[in-house]
Motif scaffolding. Structure first.
Motif, short mmCIF file in Angstrom:
data_model
loop_
_atom_site.label_atom_id
_atom_site.label_comp_id
_atom_site.label_asym_id
_atom_site.label_seq_id
_atom_site.Cartn_x
_atom_site.Cartn_y
_atom_site.Cartn_z
N LEU A 152 8.63 -20.73 7.42
CA LEU A 152 8.81 -19.53 6.59
C LEU A 152 9.17 -19.90 5.15
O LEU A 152 8.70 -19.26 4.20
N ALA A 153 9.98 -20.94 4.99
CA ALA A 153 10.42 -21.34 3.65
C ALA A 153 9.27 -21.87 2.81
O ALA A 153 9.33 -21.85 1.57
N GLY A 154 8.21 -22.37 3.45
CA GLY A 154 7.11 -22.96 2.70
C GLY A 154 6.13 -21.98 2.09
O GLY A 154 5.35 -22.35 1.20
N TYR A 155 6.16 -20.72 2.53
CA TYR A 155 5.15 -19.76 2.07
C TYR A 155 5.18 -19.55 0.56
O TYR A 155 4.16 -19.75 -0.14
N LEU A 156 6.32 -19.09 0.03
CA LEU A 156 6.38 -18.75 -1.40
C LEU A 156 6.16 -19.98 -2.30
O LEU A 156 5.41 -19.89 -3.28
N VAL A 167 6.33 -26.15 -10.90
CA VAL A 167 6.65 -25.38 -9.70
C VAL A 167 7.73 -26.10 -8.89
O VAL A 167 8.67 -25.46 -8.37
N LEU A 168 7.63 -27.42 -8.78
CA LEU A 168 8.64 -28.21 -8.08
C LEU A 168 10.03 -27.99 -8.67
O LEU A 168 11.01 -27.77 -7.94
N LEU A 169 10.13 -28.01 -10.00
CA LEU A 169 11.42 -27.82 -10.66
C LEU A 169 11.94 -26.40 -10.45
O LEU A 169 13.15 -26.19 -10.25
N LEU A 170 11.05 -25.42 -10.48
CA LEU A 170 11.45 -24.03 -10.21
C LEU A 170 12.02 -23.89 -8.81
O LEU A 170 13.07 -23.27 -8.60
N VAL A 171 11.34 -24.48 -7.84
CA VAL A 171 11.79 -24.41 -6.45
C VAL A 171 13.10 -25.17 -6.27
O VAL A 171 14.00 -24.74 -5.53
N THR A 172 13.23 -26.30 -6.97
CA THR A 172 14.45 -27.12 -6.85
C THR A 172 15.68 -26.36 -7.33
O THR A 172 16.72 -26.36 -6.67
N TYR A 173 15.55 -25.70 -8.49
CA TYR A 173 16.73 -25.10 -9.11
C TYR A 173 16.84 -23.59 -8.89
O TYR A 173 17.82 -22.99 -9.33
N ILE A 174 15.87 -23.00 -8.20
CA ILE A 174 15.98 -21.59 -7.79
C ILE A 174 15.78 -21.55 -6.27
O ILE A 174 14.66 -21.31 -5.79
N PRO A 175 16.81 -21.82 -5.52
CA PRO A 175 16.68 -21.93 -4.06
C PRO A 175 16.12 -20.67 -3.40
O PRO A 175 15.52 -20.74 -2.33
N GLU A 176 16.30 -19.51 -4.05
CA GLU A 176 15.82 -18.25 -3.46
C GLU A 176 14.31 -18.25 -3.24
O GLU A 176 13.82 -17.54 -2.35
N ILE A 177 13.58 -19.05 -4.01
CA ILE A 177 12.12 -19.07 -3.84
C ILE A 177 11.76 -19.54 -2.44
O ILE A 177 10.85 -18.98 -1.80
N SER A 178 12.44 -20.55 -1.95
CA SER A 178 12.16 -21.04 -0.60
C SER A 178 13.02 -20.40 0.47
O SER A 178 12.59 -20.26 1.62
N MET A 179 14.21 -19.95 0.12
CA MET A 179 15.16 -19.47 1.14
C MET A 179 15.10 -17.96 1.37
O MET A 179 15.64 -17.47 2.37
N PRO A 181 19.46 -27.81 4.05
CA PRO A 181 18.44 -28.77 4.52
C PRO A 181 17.04 -28.19 4.52
O PRO A 181 16.06 -28.92 4.31
N ILE A 182 16.92 -26.89 4.77
CA ILE A 182 15.60 -26.24 4.75
C ILE A 182 15.03 -26.28 3.33
O ILE A 182 13.86 -26.64 3.12
N HIS A 183 15.86 -25.94 2.36
CA HIS A 183 15.45 -25.96 0.96
C HIS A 183 15.05 -27.37 0.54
O HIS A 183 14.01 -27.58 -0.11
N PHE A 184 15.81 -28.37 0.96
CA PHE A 184 15.51 -29.74 0.57
C PHE A 184 14.19 -30.22 1.21
O PHE A 184 13.46 -31.01 0.61
N GLY A 185 13.91 -29.75 2.41
CA GLY A 185 12.64 -30.11 3.05
C GLY A 185 11.44 -29.66 2.24
O GLY A 185 10.46 -30.40 2.08
N ILE A 186 11.51 -28.46 1.69
CA ILE A 186 10.42 -27.96 0.85
C ILE A 186 10.33 -28.75 -0.45
O ILE A 186 9.24 -29.05 -0.94
#
Length: 487
Positions: free
Chosen positions: A178-182, A467-479, A415-420
């Motif tokens: 689920l975390a990988g979709y966005l 996109v990687l940096l956005l996902v790294t520093y905005i956890p809500e994108i994946s979580m 850990p879910i966020h870090f996996g993405i």
């Protein structure tokens, strides 16, 4: 931990890779040599072999061979062309639409097959001639295909997320899916925006390119305002009133769709036929992911269902015959053997690193440099981007997850966020020489040498890193999605 053990591990591993030893054997041999430094020869071999065997004794790992088989069946089963036709309906009429079709088709096929390599091969072999026919440069078309093929590694089902779940000690596969979709969709959008901007720059110059980026920025701001407006509406107005707002919006959208259909009746008929033809392929996502989220079956059971569904669908499409199955099964077995040997040796090496306290020492080393979470995540991203250039994704996930996961979890990173984050990082490496498998496949499909593709690839690399940096520093994108669904 003695410095000598680290030296033996790192030096032997690099030396074996340099002389051309396959990575699975390089990992295994360097791991055994490191153990021999600490303990006697026979116990070293016995312990390493036991760790390899017990590491593979996992129900979750059964999903990998099934998803590999499902991807190979889809690659030969006529699914790719139907997804391309569906993507063409959605975006084919927009300026730069053929490039967008390539990206969207890769996202859909990658999401269904779970394989970046299969996606680059299946979609690229169809879209490369189509884009050439439309006047797109061959190297640009190959670059779009190569980078967009990696989006399927984030969008589930994804074998690498299953591997991460194993390496992390049992993080929920469903939550990872689920975390990988966005993030996966955001990566695809980033590649689309970059590709269209490159086309505008080449045809109309710098001013037009910046104007296009300004339009994108305005659209992004508009979407953000809509999101804020929906959030405000939910907290301010009653559920009944919000339901009325939704019905009004749907009614307006339906009226617009009806008017468009009446004005373009012939085109609408063709589009409807293509859409109906693609529905069985798209249902794969609904059945597999929907079944996992609803709790009807596990990810492993879903992988077996994916194989059965892909097989039935391919026979219905009449793209696969009974005589083709032995070749598909044999190719899947070979791929599975390579992946599982990598997994086994990496799990043995992970145990050795834990035995030698390598993760703890790396953690202490990083924290001695800085204890700022922003900088530590930036350093880890830089290391993983560098690692991805020289190492394939599966061993990189298995080796570096035990090293970096304790560091980021101590800082409060899920850990879910870090996996993405890891998957997005290492996806960039699949598109870079010297070991980028998707790069080689994409160039082979396009009939081009790697040096001709590098120039148009660079802006797309930048988009992927943004996109990687956005996902790294905005956890809500994946979580956001896993939390919304209670995972």
């Amino acid at each position: 931990m003695e410095f000598f053990e680290i030296f033996v591990l790192v030096f032997s591993f690099i030396a074996l890779l340099v002389i051309g030893v396959p990575i699975a054997f390089s990992i295994g041999i360097s791991g055994i040599l490191t153990m021999i430094v600490s303990i006697d020869l026979i116990p070293a071999f016995t312990t390493f072999s036991q760790r390899m065997a017990t590491g593979l004794d996992s129900f979750a790992l059964l999903a990998i061979p099934f998803f590999i088989l499902a991807g190979n069946i889809m690659n030969s089963g006529g699914i790719a062309i139907r997804l391309i036709d569906f993507a063409r309906i959605l975006v084919g009429g927009i300026p730069g639409g053929v490039a967008m079709v390539n990206v969207l088709a890769n996202m859909l096929f990658g999401a269904i097959s779970g394989s970046a390599a299969a996606s680059a091969s299946a979609i690229g072999s169809i879209m490369q001639p189509e884009m050439k026919k439309e006047g797109y440069p061959d190297n640009f078309s190959a670059a779009v295909n190569i980078t967009s093929a990696t989006t399927g590694l984030s969008i589930p089902p994804s074998n690498v997320l299953i591997v991460y779940s194993l390496a992390s000690g049992g993080v929920s596969i469903t939550a990872l899916f689920l975390a990988g979709y966005l993030p996966g969709i955001l990566t695809g959008l980033g590649i689309i925006i970059t590709a269209i901007t490159m086309l505008i720059y080449k045809r109309k110059g710098t001013k037009a390119a910046f104007k296009a980026l300004g339009v994108v920025a305005l659209i992004a701001i508009g979407l953000l305002l809509i999101y804020k407006g929906v959030s405000f509406s939910r907290t301010t107005f009653s559920a009944g009133l919000n339901r009325i707002f939704l019905y009004v919006f749907l009614a307006l959208f339906a009226a617009w769709a009806v008017v468009k259909t009446i004005r373009n009746r012939e085109k609408a008929m063709v589009g409807t036929k293509k859409f109906l033809d693609a529905i069985p392929s798209l249902l794969m996502l609904v059945i597999v992911i929907g079944g996992i989220v609803a709790g009807f079956f596990t990810a492993t059971e879903a992988s077996a269902i994916a194989v059965l569904y892909a097989l039935v669908l391919s026979f219905i499409y009449r793209q696969i015959k009974i005589k083709d199955l032995p070749g598909i099964f044999l190719h899947s077995v070979k791929t599975t053997g390579v992946v599982m040997l990598l997994v086994a040796t990496c799990l043995g090496l992970s145990w050795i690193m834990a035995y030698e306290n390598i993760p703890q020492n790396v953690s202490e080393g990083l924290l001695s440099v800085t204890n700022n979470p922003f900088l530590i995540l930036l350093i880890i991203n830089m290391i993983l981007l560098f690692v991805g250039v020289f190492m394939d994704m599966t061993p990189a996930v298995l080796i570096f997850t035990p090293i970096f996961l304790p560091i980021v979890t101590a800082m409060g990173v899920d850990p879910i966020h870090f996996g993405i984050i890891m998957v997005l990082n290492l996806s960039v490496g699949l598109c870079t020489p010297p070991v980028g498998s998707v790069l080689f496949i994409g160039c082979s499909v396009a009939g081009l040498s790697i040096d001709k593709v590098i120039k148009p690839l660079l802006p797309m690399f930048i988009a992927m890193v943004v996109v990687l940096l956005l996902v790294t520093y905005i956890p809500e994108i994946s979580m956001w999605l896993p939390k919304s669904l209670g995972f």
